[in-house]
Design a protein around this motif. Sequence first.
Motif, PDB file in Angstrom:
ATOM      1  N   PRO A 115       0.982  -1.242  -0.074  1.00 48.17           N
ATOM      2  CA  PRO A 115      -0.439  -0.351   0.158  1.00 48.17           C
ATOM      3  C   PRO A 115       0.702   0.954  -0.104  1.00 48.17           C
ATOM      4  O   PRO A 115       1.751   1.012   0.271  1.00 48.17           O
ATOM      5  CB  PRO A 115      -0.635   0.175   1.141  1.00 48.17           C
ATOM      6  CG  PRO A 115      -0.423  -1.442   2.089  1.00 48.17           C
ATOM      7  CD  PRO A 115       0.701  -2.448   0.726  1.00 48.17           C
ATOM      8  N   GLN A 116       0.433   1.908  -0.813  1.00 44.38           N
ATOM      9  CA  GLN A 116       0.980   3.619  -0.224  1.00 44.38           C
ATOM     10  C   GLN A 116      -0.206   4.496  -0.709  1.00 44.38           C
ATOM     11  O   GLN A 116      -0.991   4.530  -0.776  1.00 44.38           O
ATOM     12  CB  GLN A 116       2.273   3.323  -1.403  1.00 44.38           C
ATOM     13  CG  GLN A 116       1.631   3.823  -2.974  1.00 44.38           C
ATOM     14  CD  GLN A 116       2.374   3.060  -4.068  1.00 44.38           C
ATOM     15  OE1 GLN A 116       2.613   2.301  -4.685  1.00 44.38           O
ATOM     16  NE2 GLN A 116       2.627   4.824  -4.372  1.00 44.38           N
ATOM     17  N   ASP A 117       0.593   5.862  -0.295  1.00 41.98           N
ATOM     18  CA  ASP A 117      -0.170   7.315  -0.385  1.00 41.98           C
ATOM     19  C   ASP A 117      -1.475   6.983   0.883  1.00 41.98           C
ATOM     20  O   ASP A 117      -2.324   7.453   0.893  1.00 41.98           O
ATOM     21  CB  ASP A 117      -0.872   7.762  -2.061  1.00 41.98           C
ATOM     22  CG  ASP A 117       0.389   7.564  -2.604  1.00 41.98           C
ATOM     23  OD1 ASP A 117       1.507   8.218  -2.013  1.00 41.98           O
ATOM     24  OD2 ASP A 117       0.289   7.318  -3.200  1.00 41.98           O
ATOM     25  N   ASN A 118      -1.818   6.271   1.822  1.00 45.88           N
ATOM     26  CA  ASN A 118      -2.028   6.734   2.470  1.00 45.88           C
ATOM     27  C   ASN A 118      -3.554   5.317   2.527  1.00 45.88           C
ATOM     28  O   ASN A 118      -4.624   5.869   2.650  1.00 45.88           O
ATOM     29  CB  ASN A 118      -2.981   8.088   3.256  1.00 45.88           C
ATOM     30  CG  ASN A 118      -3.383   7.280   5.128  1.00 45.88           C
ATOM     31  OD1 ASN A 118      -3.173   6.381   5.833  1.00 45.88           O
ATOM     32  ND2 ASN A 118      -4.289   7.811   5.104  1.00 45.88           N
ATOM     33  N   ILE A 119      -3.636   4.365   0.955  1.00 45.99           N
ATOM     34  CA  ILE A 119      -4.341   3.672   0.426  1.00 45.99           C
ATOM     35  C   ILE A 119      -4.239   1.951   0.611  1.00 45.99           C
ATOM     36  O   ILE A 119      -2.936   1.823   0.690  1.00 45.99           O
ATOM     37  CB  ILE A 119      -4.534   3.886  -0.630  1.00 45.99           C
ATOM     38  CG1 ILE A 119      -4.159   5.165  -1.279  1.00 45.99           C
ATOM     39  CG2 ILE A 119      -5.559   3.229  -1.502  1.00 45.99           C
ATOM     40  CD1 ILE A 119      -5.929   5.863  -1.133  1.00 45.99           C
ATOM     41  N   THR A 120      -5.192   2.213   0.473  1.00 43.31           N
ATOM     42  CA  THR A 120      -5.345   0.072   1.644  1.00 43.31           C
ATOM     43  C   THR A 120      -6.063  -0.715   0.130  1.00 43.31           C
ATOM     44  O   THR A 120      -7.393  -0.167  -0.026  1.00 43.31           O
ATOM     45  CB  THR A 120      -6.143   0.325   3.052  1.00 43.31           C
ATOM     46  OG1 THR A 120      -5.049   1.425   3.840  1.00 43.31           O
ATOM     47  CG2 THR A 120      -5.766  -1.080   3.203  1.00 43.31           C
TER      48      THR A 120
END
Length: 188
Positions: A115-120
């Motif tokens: 995950p990245q950019d606070n995206i799950t």
Amino acid sequence: MLRRRLVILAIAVAALAVSQPARLLAQGTVTTQPIDPFGQEIMLAEKTIVFTTGSGDWDTAYETLTEAFKTIQAFLEKRGMKATGPAMTIYTAMDDVTFNFQAAMPIAEAPKGPPQDNITTGKSPAGKALKFVHRGTFEGMTATYDAISHYVEEKQISSKELLIEEYVTDFLATPADKLVINIFVPLN
């Protein structure tokens, strides 16, 4: 417990209306359509979703959710992905001032890598639910949530401790007074 959550949500939305009366004065009332379901029992299908979690105050809920959906949209564009259905907010906790949420968009398959950019990545809630429809402003949902609350109480319905809003109209592109929102109350 759901009755309490619906009442809290209705109070919070009413507080939003009081805190931003100028926005509401410019808005007209949008009534439901005869084809809109009210308390229709449906089966929610599990969907793969990308989402960001957050919390907010009811007096800035629309703005908070707008920023969350912009973050998800940017993530999808960066990855060359497209949503496979309408955006949704999954309310995981709420009181009369604040709420916790997952702002989500369904996708065909989970993205590769961490995950990245606070995206799950995860799965949307699934199972039996009651479906309701709201047409109009985000701030104007007080009456809709009041009606849902009365319906659930009158029918003595047992539900899960979450609520889902699915945005039939594009949350980011639709004028604030023209929203069409499916509201799902998942059942136990």
